[in-house]
Design a protein around this motif. Structure first.
Motif, PDB file in Angstrom:
ATOM      1  N   TRP A 180       0.805  -1.224   0.000  1.00  0.00           N
ATOM      2  CA  TRP A 180       0.000   0.000   0.000  1.00  0.00           C
ATOM      3  C   TRP A 180       0.830   1.261   0.000  1.00  0.00           C
ATOM      4  O   TRP A 180       0.306   2.345  -0.129  1.00  0.00           O
ATOM      5  CB  TRP A 180      -0.921   0.013   1.233  1.00  0.00           C
ATOM      6  CG  TRP A 180      -2.064  -0.905   1.073  1.00  0.00           C
ATOM      7  CD1 TRP A 180      -2.052  -2.268   1.152  1.00  0.00           C
ATOM      8  CD2 TRP A 180      -3.402  -0.540   0.752  1.00  0.00           C
ATOM      9  NE1 TRP A 180      -3.299  -2.789   0.911  1.00  0.00           N
ATOM     10  CE2 TRP A 180      -4.154  -1.725   0.673  1.00  0.00           C
ATOM     11  CE3 TRP A 180      -4.045   0.671   0.547  1.00  0.00           C
ATOM     12  CZ2 TRP A 180      -5.504  -1.749   0.392  1.00  0.00           C
ATOM     13  CZ3 TRP A 180      -5.404   0.650   0.273  1.00  0.00           C
ATOM     14  CH2 TRP A 180      -6.114  -0.559   0.192  1.00  0.00           C
ATOM     15  N   THR A 181       2.107   1.135   0.139  1.00  0.00           N
ATOM     16  CA  THR A 181       2.916   2.350   0.149  1.00  0.00           C
ATOM     17  C   THR A 181       3.802   2.446  -1.080  1.00  0.00           C
ATOM     18  O   THR A 181       4.680   3.286  -1.153  1.00  0.00           O
ATOM     19  CB  THR A 181       3.808   2.396   1.400  1.00  0.00           C
ATOM     20  OG1 THR A 181       4.537   1.158   1.451  1.00  0.00           O
ATOM     21  CG2 THR A 181       2.985   2.575   2.639  1.00  0.00           C
ATOM     22  N   ALA A 182       3.588   1.592  -2.027  1.00  0.00           N
ATOM     23  CA  ALA A 182       4.428   1.671  -3.224  1.00  0.00           C
ATOM     24  C   ALA A 182       3.972   2.835  -4.091  1.00  0.00           C
ATOM     25  O   ALA A 182       2.862   3.335  -3.960  1.00  0.00           O
ATOM     26  CB  ALA A 182       4.326   0.369  -4.008  1.00  0.00           C
ATOM     27  N   GLY A 183       4.837   3.241  -4.990  1.00  0.00           N
ATOM     28  CA  GLY A 183       4.476   4.309  -5.922  1.00  0.00           C
ATOM     29  C   GLY A 183       5.078   5.637  -5.515  1.00  0.00           C
ATOM     30  O   GLY A 183       5.621   5.783  -4.419  1.00  0.00           O
ATOM     31  N   PRO A 184       4.972   6.636  -6.353  1.00  0.00           N
ATOM     32  CA  PRO A 184       5.537   7.946  -6.065  1.00  0.00           C
ATOM     33  C   PRO A 184       4.895   8.539  -4.812  1.00  0.00           C
ATOM     34  O   PRO A 184       3.737   8.284  -4.493  1.00  0.00           O
ATOM     35  CB  PRO A 184       5.174   8.784  -7.286  1.00  0.00           C
ATOM     36  CG  PRO A 184       4.842   7.812  -8.338  1.00  0.00           C
ATOM     37  CD  PRO A 184       4.387   6.563  -7.681  1.00  0.00           C
ATOM     38  N   VAL A 185       5.682   9.310  -4.126  1.00  0.00           N
ATOM     39  CA  VAL A 185       5.235   9.849  -2.835  1.00  0.00           C
ATOM     40  C   VAL A 185       4.010  10.719  -3.021  1.00  0.00           C
ATOM     41  O   VAL A 185       3.111  10.731  -2.180  1.00  0.00           O
ATOM     42  CB  VAL A 185       6.383  10.664  -2.207  1.00  0.00           C
ATOM     43  CG1 VAL A 185       5.927  11.300  -0.916  1.00  0.00           C
ATOM     44  CG2 VAL A 185       7.578   9.769  -1.990  1.00  0.00           C
ATOM     45  N   ALA A 186       3.956  11.401  -4.132  1.00  0.00           N
ATOM     46  CA  ALA A 186       2.833  12.317  -4.337  1.00  0.00           C
ATOM     47  C   ALA A 186       1.512  11.575  -4.416  1.00  0.00           C
ATOM     48  O   ALA A 186       0.459  12.129  -4.105  1.00  0.00           O
ATOM     49  CB  ALA A 186       3.059  13.107  -5.622  1.00  0.00           C
ATOM     50  N   ASP A 187       1.567  10.314  -4.800  1.00  0.00           N
ATOM     51  CA  ASP A 187       0.330   9.559  -4.918  1.00  0.00           C
ATOM     52  C   ASP A 187      -0.233   9.160  -3.572  1.00  0.00           C
ATOM     53  O   ASP A 187      -1.381   8.774  -3.456  1.00  0.00           O
ATOM     54  CB  ASP A 187       0.580   8.271  -5.713  1.00  0.00           C
ATOM     55  CG  ASP A 187       0.706   8.559  -7.187  1.00  0.00           C
ATOM     56  OD1 ASP A 187       1.022   7.636  -7.941  1.00  0.00           O
ATOM     57  OD2 ASP A 187       0.487   9.725  -7.571  1.00  0.00           O
ATOM     58  N   LEU A 188       0.609   9.183  -2.567  1.00  0.00           N
ATOM     59  CA  LEU A 188       0.147   8.664  -1.292  1.00  0.00           C
ATOM     60  C   LEU A 188      -0.653   9.690  -0.528  1.00  0.00           C
ATOM     61  O   LEU A 188      -1.246   9.382   0.492  1.00  0.00           O
ATOM     62  CB  LEU A 188       1.346   8.209  -0.450  1.00  0.00           C
ATOM     63  CG  LEU A 188       2.175   7.111  -1.138  1.00  0.00           C
ATOM     64  CD1 LEU A 188       3.408   6.792  -0.345  1.00  0.00           C
ATOM     65  CD2 LEU A 188       1.322   5.866  -1.295  1.00  0.00           C
ATOM     66  N   LYS A 189      -0.669  10.924  -1.007  1.00  0.00           N
ATOM     67  CA  LYS A 189      -1.433  11.950  -0.296  1.00  0.00           C
ATOM     68  C   LYS A 189      -2.903  11.661  -0.440  1.00  0.00           C
ATOM     69  O   LYS A 189      -3.356  11.156  -1.462  1.00  0.00           O
ATOM     70  CB  LYS A 189      -1.135  13.325  -0.911  1.00  0.00           C
ATOM     71  CG  LYS A 189       0.271  13.761  -0.719  1.00  0.00           C
ATOM     72  CD  LYS A 189       0.392  15.273  -0.970  1.00  0.00           C
ATOM     73  CE  LYS A 189       1.831  15.597  -1.318  1.00  0.00           C
ATOM     74  NZ  LYS A 189       1.976  16.267  -2.573  1.00  0.00           N
ATOM     75  N   PRO A 190      -3.656  11.973   0.566  1.00  0.00           N
ATOM     76  CA  PRO A 190      -5.093  11.699   0.487  1.00  0.00           C
ATOM     77  C   PRO A 190      -5.767  12.614  -0.528  1.00  0.00           C
ATOM     78  O   PRO A 190      -5.265  13.690  -0.823  1.00  0.00           O
ATOM     79  CB  PRO A 190      -5.599  11.992   1.910  1.00  0.00           C
ATOM     80  CG  PRO A 190      -4.569  12.897   2.485  1.00  0.00           C
ATOM     81  CD  PRO A 190      -3.268  12.572   1.831  1.00  0.00           C
ATOM     82  N   TRP A 191      -6.866  12.179  -1.024  1.00  0.00           N
ATOM     83  CA  TRP A 191      -7.583  12.955  -2.024  1.00  0.00           C
ATOM     84  C   TRP A 191      -8.813  13.599  -1.410  1.00  0.00           C
ATOM     85  O   TRP A 191      -9.624  12.915  -0.800  1.00  0.00           O
ATOM     86  CB  TRP A 191      -7.969  12.026  -3.177  1.00  0.00           C
ATOM     87  CG  TRP A 191      -8.708  12.736  -4.266  1.00  0.00           C
ATOM     88  CD1 TRP A 191      -8.186  13.610  -5.147  1.00  0.00           C
ATOM     89  CD2 TRP A 191     -10.105  12.622  -4.543  1.00  0.00           C
ATOM     90  NE1 TRP A 191      -9.155  14.042  -5.996  1.00  0.00           N
ATOM     91  CE2 TRP A 191     -10.351  13.472  -5.648  1.00  0.00           C
ATOM     92  CE3 TRP A 191     -11.160  11.911  -3.989  1.00  0.00           C
ATOM     93  CZ2 TRP A 191     -11.616  13.606  -6.207  1.00  0.00           C
ATOM     94  CZ3 TRP A 191     -12.413  12.062  -4.543  1.00  0.00           C
ATOM     95  CH2 TRP A 191     -12.637  12.915  -5.634  1.00  0.00           C
TER      96      TRP A 191
END
Lengths: 417, 518
Positions: A406-417
């Motif tokens: 669940w934490t993979a991917g670019p950091v910017a994607d992990l921000k909540p929407w």
């Protein structure tokens, strides 16, 4: 159980009879050839009764509110995600009991963030998707049961679930890690590409059925244009030096054939575009920034043989429609010899392709009509999903097993929407 | 950016040329090196046609997995690079997944050595197009509904414009994609002229002679034509020809869609006919057109300026009446004699606007609807005006051409003067004797005949030659005129030909009395 299945069949029959309200009148009285063999008959399969789909009730900020903000999303070529939800909500395959559902659908409109020009921006889409998945994972147990392997999402944007319009960046991002196990319904398809997952269902881009129907001309109008194409050859805004856009294929078409009387190609936007397609024998469908194009849909509807110039492309419903028999595939490196290739096709083969194209089930499979009609693209998607049933044992995870990061991917994607 | 640093270093160097500190030497060496590199890069950029510093960055900075560069790309202001099809400098970088032959990045634009159409291939493509269109026609057009024979009925007679009109009809019938039987009824008996024209058609022709001669007035001509058509219909009845009967008057103009449309007729159909009623006088016609337009604007009617005769339908496409030709604007000004200069008016309902199934004319009453009169019992002397007389119930007529909205043929009556002459078969044999050379001809001048001193006018036709009388003063005018004009003039004073020149009118006016008849 038996009673319920009878009731469902009864409902299905009514739905089929009532769905002739806005019947799409296709080419009348042209001898059509049935796409024979196991592939072609599959187009007429009825998915009702073969699968059950449960539609999650997401808060409207994921779908309705986005649509309200920008109703242009209903008519652009990515509108399939919106119409898919509408279709499923009223379809007989929908079930309200998630325990008996074979597939789960998450209605989130990730492609509805449009620029003033109407092009979708994918920058917030990963976060939106992630937030939707977190929601369903925390509110329902079905995501965690399989980590999404029996869920499907509609991601019609340029490079599918890679959520970017530039190919290099899309490849760099890869498919969203949370969707690694889910089935993706997307328009993009290219073999051996990062953004095409094994087991995805490729659908055609959305083309407005009513608009195309209103431009039909009588079938006896003789086809006098040999090759027809309207569109950009050079994208001077984004690719001023050339060579990037369409991998140079469109530019090669222009440079080689701009003075050839057989090729009616230009960058104009004529009002008679649909009528002209019905007067042409071949319609070019070259790749653009992405390999797929709505021209394929238009060519099939108007009976013009599509000439597909996109290496390794995966065409919509490729397991149900024999594209090799219907269209002409030209490698990008062979583009300078396009005229030789097209003129050396024997006339019998051309006539056979036209007969196959005239098949109404073929045309119906490319469309997203509202309300849905039997054999249309919605049903083909359901057929594709039904063909993947029953789920493999490995789909269901052992309790406590976790496969997704669940934490993979670019950091910017992990921000909540 | 490297270049700006370069630039700065260059400026520094310029600013302080005499700055010769120790580390400045190494600095200056570096600066010189950068300068040389800069110049080299500029030269290479000039050759390549673009600033390739970005490429350098690509190589050094970006991940090597995603870029793959081919030879020089396109620049809009330079002529496109002609790259042969052997790909050069292909560095096979790999994408992250398994071997894909599609690589991302800039590609060259492949252009073959001679990017122009090849005539052999163009011909092949045209053959393909032709084959596709033939198939389309077979599917949608002719063959689809079962093609019926077209039986064309043409009344004609020998006159100056016969060749003009009959050739037009003949060519239309030759282009019809169905079987055609052409019944040509000729007033005054079968003649060689007509036979020679229709013999070239290639369709099946039934050439019938009619014993009466064609009269000189339009009204009488109409009556005789009716009798001739009935004669032809009797031929259809006797020969038991099967098909669709249409009336192809020899001066009409038919569109090809007309023949496609009449295949749809079941028993008796009607189409809209465009009426080209005109007068020979162009001014008068313009005036009448203007007047009519004014009238129309006053009435605010939606009539088009072309009068159309044909079926009238209501909103549900049922036949409710007929549009007929409005003869009021022409009251008193219509032509009476065939060669009058006034407008030629059609009948109320022209025969050419009707088509019928030939079985209506047959004897046995098999499946013939009861609203059709028995053709064999028709009495011609009662005055048959229009084909509606063949029916008991005129409301059973089928309107064709989307209920009369399409005008599929045009009615026109144009004739030469009754006494106009034309060479038989339109062949001038033997050639005319008198030649007068015009000025400024591309061929060497033949010295003009010396004018006869006895008379002002030269003597006329001997034997069979038709010669134009050219008075002496006209001859001089002719020599002065710069037009290359054939001096053999027809003596037709027909106003329907191209704009008459002043010489011609003068010739005609002065020789009116001297023209002898052959």
């Amino acid at each position: 159980m038996k009673l319920r299945s009878w009731v469902l069949i009864f409902i299905a029959c009514n739905l089929l009879t009532f769905s002739t309200i806005s019947a799409f009148r296709l080419s009348r009285s042209q001898p059509t050839e049935r796409i024979s063999g196991s592939a072609g008959d599959v187009l007429d399969d009825n998915p009702v009764g073969r699968l059950k789909v449960f539609v999650y009730e997401l808060p409207s900020k994921y779908n309705k509110k986005i649509l309200q903000k920008d109703p242009r999303c209903l008519t652009h070529m990515f509108a399939a995600e919106i119409y898919m939800q509408r279709f499923l909500l009223s379809s007989p395959v929908r079930t309200l009991n998630p325990e008996e559902a074979d597939w789960f659908y998450v209605p989130v409109y990730t492609t509805c963030d449009l620029t003033p020009n109407g092009l979708p921006l994918p920058f917030k889409s990963p976060r939106m998707m992630r937030s939707a998945i977190q929601l369903i994972a925390s509110n329902w147990p079905y995501w965690n049961r399989t980590e999404g392997a029996d869920h499907f999402f509609v991601v019609p944007h340029d490079f599918g679930a890679c959520f970017h319009y530039q190919e290099e960046k899309a490849i760099g991002r890869g498919i969203l890690p949370l969707l690694q196990r889910a089935t993706l319904v997307q328009t993009f398809g290219q073999r051996n590409h990062v953004c095409l997952k094994q087991g995805s269902i490729t659908v055609p881009p959305y083309a407005p059925p009513q608009k195309m129907q209103s431009h039909l001309i009588p079938g006896k109008t003789p086809r006098s244009i040999f090759v027809y194409f309207r569109g950009l050859f050079y994208d001077v805004g984004n690719d001023p030096e050339g060579g990037y856009y369409a991998r140079g294929a469109r530019a090669a078409v222009w440079e080689n054939f701009k003075d050839n009387p057989l090729f009616d190609i230009s960058t104009e936007h004529p009002t008679t575009y649909y009528e002209d397609m019905q007067r042409a024998i071949f319609c070019l469908c070259p790749l653009g920034w992405a390999p797929w194009s709505p021209r394929l849909v238009e060519a099939v509807i108007f009976g013009c043989i599509p000439v597909i110039i996109a290496d390794d492309i995966v065409l919509p419903f490729a397991d149900a429609i024999p594209w090799e028999d219907i269209g002409v595939f030209v490698d990008e490196k062979d583009v300078p010899y396009l005229d030789t290739i097209l003129t050396s096709i024997p006339p019998e083969v051309i006539l056979r392709k036209q007969r196959l194209l005239a098949n109404p089930s073929m045309k119906q499979a490319m469309l997203f009509p509202q309300p849905a009609q039997p054999g249309d693209a919605f049903h083909q998607v359901l057929n594709g999903l039904a063909r993947k049933l029953p789920h493999d044992r490995s789909v269901y995870l052992r309790p406590g097993e976790k496969l997704l990061n669940w934490t993979a991917g670019p950091v910017a994607d992990l921000k909540p929407w | 950016m490297k270049l700006s640093a370069l630039h700065q270093s260059y400026l520094n160097r310029r600013r302080s040329p005499l700055d010769s500190s120790v580390d400045a030497s190494s600095k200056s060496f570096l600066a010189v090196f950068w300068l040389v590199l800069h110049c080299l890069c500029c030269l290479i950029s000039l050759l390549l046609g673009f600033r390739f510093s970005r490429l350098v960055f690509f190589f050094l900075v970006s991940t090597p997995s995603s870029s793959n560069l081919y030879s020089p790309p396109f620049r809009p202001d330079l002529p496109p690079p002609r790259i042969d099809l052997t790909p050069s400098n292909a560095t096979t970088a790999e994408a992250k997944t398994s071997s894909s032959r599609v690589v991302v990045g800039r590609h060259g634009i492949l252009i073959r050595p001679w990017p122009h159409p090849d005539p052999v291939e163009v011909m092949k493509a045209h053959r393909i197009i032709e084959r596709v269109q033939r198939e389309q026609k077979a599917v949608f057009g002719a063959g689809a509904k079962g093609s019926r024979t077209v039986i064309a009925v043409t009344p004609t007679y020998v006159r100056t414009f016969q060749a003009l009109h009959l050739n037009g009809v003949m060519h239309s019938l030759m282009l019809v994609p169905y079987d055609v039987v052409w019944i040509v009824v000729e007033a005054g008996g079968v003649s060689n002229e007509t036979a020679s024209i229709v013999g070239k058609s290639g369709v099946r022709v039934i050439h019938v002679g009619f014993d009466q001669r064609m009269p000189n007035t339009w009204e009488d001509r109409g009556k005789v034509e009716v009798l001739m058509r009935l004669r032809a219909l009797r031929v259809v009845k006797e020969e038991k020809l099967d098909g669709v009967v249409m009336f192809a008057d020899d001066s009409n103009m038919h569109s090809m869609e007309f023949f496609d449309e009449i295949q749809n007729v079941k028993w008796f159909g009607a189409v809209s006919v465009g009426i080209l009623a005109h007068s020979g006088n162009a001014e008068e016609m313009v005036m009448s057109m203007d007047k009519r337009r004014e009238m129309e604007e006053e009435e605010s009617s939606s009539l088009s300026s072309l009068p159309v005769q044909g079926p009238a339908c209501n909103a549900t496409d049922k036949l409710i009446g007929w549009h007929v030709f409005n003869t009021l604007p022409y009251a008193g000004k219509s032509a009476v004699y065939i060669d009058d200069v006034a407008a030629v008016l059609p009948q109320k309902l022209e025969w050419c606007g009707f088509v019928l199934n030939s079985r209506i004319l047959w004897d046995e009453a098999e499946s013939k609807p009861e609203w059709v009169k028995e053709f064999g019992l028709l009495n011609e002397n009662e005055g048959v005006e229009s084909p509606l007389s063949l029916l008991n119930d005129p409301s059973m007529v089928e309107p064709l051409g989307s209920c009369g909205r399409q005008v599929l043929l045009w009615w026109l009556r144009v004739e030469a003067r009754a006494d106009s002459k034309f060479p038989p078969g339109w062949v001038i044999d033997p050639p005319l004797e008198i030649t007068v050379a015009a000025k400024r001809t591309p061929w060497p001048d033949v010295p003009p005949e010396p004018p006869t001193k006895k008379k002002d006018q030269m003597s006329l036709s001997q034997g069979n030659n038709n010669v134009v009388v050219i008075p002496k003063h006209q001859q001089q005018q002719q020599q002065r005129s710069s037009k290359v004009r054939k001096p053999k003039r027809r003596s037709k004073r027909n106003k329907h030909e191209a704009k008459p020149t002043d010489t011609a009118t003068q010739v005609s006016s002065s020789t009116k009395h001297h023209q002898e008849r052959n």
